[in-house]
Design an enzyme around this catalytic site. Structure first.
Site, short mmCIF file in Angstrom:
data_model
loop_
_atom_site.label_atom_id
_atom_site.label_comp_id
_atom_site.label_asym_id
_atom_site.label_seq_id
_atom_site.Cartn_x
_atom_site.Cartn_y
_atom_site.Cartn_z
N ASP A 57 0.85 -1.18 0.00
CA ASP A 57 0.00 0.00 0.00
C ASP A 57 0.89 1.24 0.00
O ASP A 57 2.02 1.20 0.51
CB ASP A 57 -0.92 0.01 1.23
CG ASP A 57 -2.15 0.89 1.01
OD1 ASP A 57 -3.23 0.33 0.74
OD2 ASP A 57 -2.02 2.12 1.09
N GLU A 69 -14.67 -9.26 -7.06
CA GLU A 69 -15.01 -9.69 -5.70
C GLU A 69 -16.51 -9.51 -5.47
O GLU A 69 -17.15 -8.66 -6.08
CB GLU A 69 -14.20 -8.90 -4.68
CG GLU A 69 -14.31 -7.38 -4.77
CD GLU A 69 -15.50 -6.81 -4.01
OE1 GLU A 69 -16.09 -7.56 -3.20
OE2 GLU A 69 -15.82 -5.64 -4.23
N LYS A 80 -20.03 -8.15 -11.65
CA LYS A 80 -20.11 -7.48 -10.35
C LYS A 80 -21.09 -6.31 -10.38
O LYS A 80 -21.98 -6.19 -9.54
CB LYS A 80 -18.73 -7.00 -9.92
CG LYS A 80 -18.71 -6.09 -8.68
CD LYS A 80 -19.21 -6.80 -7.43
CE LYS A 80 -19.26 -5.86 -6.23
NZ LYS A 80 -17.97 -5.31 -5.84
N LEU A 93 -35.60 -7.23 -0.34
CA LEU A 93 -36.95 -6.67 -0.29
C LEU A 93 -37.26 -6.05 1.07
O LEU A 93 -38.38 -6.12 1.55
CB LEU A 93 -37.99 -7.75 -0.63
CG LEU A 93 -38.01 -8.22 -2.08
CD1 LEU A 93 -39.09 -9.29 -2.28
CD2 LEU A 93 -38.24 -7.05 -3.03
N ALA A 109 -38.00 -2.89 2.86
CA ALA A 109 -38.37 -1.49 2.61
C ALA A 109 -37.89 -0.61 3.75
O ALA A 109 -37.82 -1.03 4.89
CB ALA A 109 -39.89 -1.37 2.46
N GLY A 110 -37.57 0.63 3.42
CA GLY A 110 -37.13 1.56 4.45
C GLY A 110 -36.22 2.64 3.90
O GLY A 110 -36.52 3.26 2.88
N GLY A 159 -26.78 1.91 1.02
CA GLY A 159 -25.67 2.86 1.10
C GLY A 159 -24.36 2.11 1.05
O GLY A 159 -24.28 1.00 0.53
N CYS A 183 -20.09 0.46 -2.01
CA CYS A 183 -20.19 -0.30 -3.26
C CYS A 183 -21.45 0.02 -4.06
O CYS A 183 -21.36 0.52 -5.19
CB CYS A 183 -20.14 -1.80 -2.96
SG CYS A 183 -18.50 -2.39 -2.48
N LYS A 202 -25.02 -0.15 7.45
CA LYS A 202 -25.65 -1.44 7.73
C LYS A 202 -25.09 -1.95 9.04
O LYS A 202 -24.00 -1.55 9.46
CB LYS A 202 -25.38 -2.44 6.60
CG LYS A 202 -23.91 -2.80 6.45
CD LYS A 202 -23.66 -3.74 5.29
CE LYS A 202 -24.15 -5.13 5.55
NZ LYS A 202 -23.75 -6.09 4.49
#
Length: 455
Positions: free
Chosen positions: A30, A157, A219, A265, A267-268, A272, A275, A338
């Site tokens: 990196d 991926e 993907k 499925l 709902a709400g 986000g 990805c 999430k």
């Protein structure tokens, strides 16, 4: 096998640690010294369950280490994974492949310097999400510069944040894109990938060998389809609300159809993270470049429906506060996009909290793990990791991330802590009947004025 991984963000660090756990000798590379130093202590710069344990294990066995030296990667092995990020371009929606190009060019230069004339070829395996056509473009450029010294393949991926370790060990499928399927060169590349992925293949994970464009599209097409399901059920939720129906029951019934399935499925507040939003926009942009305007328009609508969910919840909050949120105490339960993650990129939960803050509300954000990222992104928001403390004195509660710490709250005990027992269940994740029975004014997107069918 000796492997290198260039780019040690979310994808690269997870991939490197999992490959080392499978017995490979892995060197991660990196450009950020801080990231490398942290990984070499056995800690990831983000939260992913089980990853730190794998880092510690790999470092202790000597099969895993990290460096900022791309020359060390060129000398370490002959198989190199490219796992750098492809964010949206500044001021646009297309994916920016600048980091991929730079990583490939730097690595190729060092490989060319390290391998004597006539020496063995090296294999680059791209894992980054890229616009269709990228692999072919890179292969042509490398062939022009280095002949057949560098072979290229693309292996997208399919990791889910919060489940990335398990997904690395047992993916649903492995897709390998090669320049000319069926050729001797392609067969040699596939043989190397089969050796690397022997554990997963031995457990029955299918390997699909295809051409570059198909592998690149798998993907983004998968993410676009999932995003479409999420936006579809949210759009149907608006109809349910207007008609007095219950989108949660409707979604459960739809999910029983094997042609549709229940996944996606919910709902709400919508999707986000790092990805789905950028992949949907990037796919739409590339479809437009290729003249496939109907797909670009469809995906544009999917994205617009999704981002509109945030405004919908903010509007519900303003209504619950009699149209005057300024000075009112609001607790937003959730900041990560999430549960299981501390990722606040494109987080609907954080977008709602920030919008209410801009409207003058006194917002407290509660998240079990994401308070640090919230403070970096929105330092003006008050953060409280303990739900009971966050609820104390609130006039309105918005459930924005379906962490189990929130879905299992005792509504009776919670009602005793707040100043106003009004809750907006932005994820349709609470047991609505129990909250209503505890005296809460329960509201949820997609649930009409007749709540009789809500469990």
């Amino acid at each position: 096998m000796k492997l290198t991984v260039t780019g040690t963000g979310y994808l690269g660090a997870t991939h490197a640690a999992c490959m080392a756990a499978l017995g490979h000798d892995v060197l991660g590379v990196d450009t950020d010294p801080g990231t490398v130093d942290l990984l070499n202590t056995g800690h990831a710069p983000f939260r992913e369950p089980g990853l730190d344990d794998l880092l510690v294990q790999g470092l202790a066995t000597g099969r895993l280490r990290f460096t900022t030296d791309p020359g060390a990667a060129a000398r370490h092995g002959r198989v190199h994974f490219i796992t750098v990020g492809t964010p949206q371009r500044d001021g646009g929606t297309a994916l920016d492949t600048g980091a991929v190009d730079a990583a490939v060019d730097v690595l190729a230069e060092h490989i060319a310097a390290a391998v004597p004339a006539g020496g063995p070829s090296h294999l680059l395996i791209g894992r980054s999400t890229v616009p269709v056509g990228t692999a072919g473009r890179l292969r042509s450029r490398l062939r022009d510069r280095y002949g057949d010294l560098l072979q290229v393949s693309w292996c997208p991926e399919f990791l889910r944040e919060g489940h990335a370790v398990a997904d690395s060990f047992r993916p649903d499928r492995i897709v390998l894109g090669v320049e000319t399927p069926g050729s001797d060169a392609a067969d040699r590349i596939a043989a190397q990938v089969r050796e690397i992925c022997a554990d997963a293949l031995g457990a029955g994970v299918p390997l699909i060998v295809t051409d570059f464009p198909t592998a690149e599209l798998v993907k983004v097409a998968a993410n676009a389809f999932l995003a479409t399901k999420i936006s579809f059920i949210n759009a149907v939720g608006d109809v349910c609300e207007a008609a007095g129906a219950d989108v949660t029951v409707l979604a459960a019934a739809l999910g029983m159809d094997p042609r549709i399935g229940a996944a996606g499925l919910g709902a709400g507040l919508g999707y986000g993270g790092g990805c789905l939003p950028k992949d949907v926009r990037g796919f739409a942009a590339r479809a437009g470049d290729l003249g496939v305007d109907r797909l670009a328009d469809l995906l544009g609508t999917v994205d617009a429906v999704n981002t509109g969910r945030r405004d919908r919840i903010v509007g519900m909050a303003e209504t619950a506060l009699d149209g005057a949120p300024a000075g009112r105490r609001v607790t937003v339960l959730g900041a990560a996009f999430k549960p299981g993650s501390d990722d606040v990129r494109e987080s609907p939960a954080l977008a709602v909290a920030a919008a209410l803050d801009r409207r003058g509300a006194r917002v407290t954000v509660c998240d079990p793990v994401a308070t640090g990222p919230v403070r970096r992104v929105h330092p003006g928001l008050r953060c409280e990791p303990v739900p009971e403390e966050a609820l104390r004195g609130a006039e309105l509660v918005v459930v924005a991330t379906d962490w189990p710490e929130f879905t299992t709250l005792d509504p009776v005990a919670a009602a005793a802590l707040v100043a106003g027992a009004v809750v907006i269940d932005g994820r349709n994740c609470l047991p609505a009947a129990a909250w209503r029975a505890a005296g809460w004014d329960y509201r949820a997107p997609g649930v009409g004025v007749n709540p009789a069918s809500t469990a």
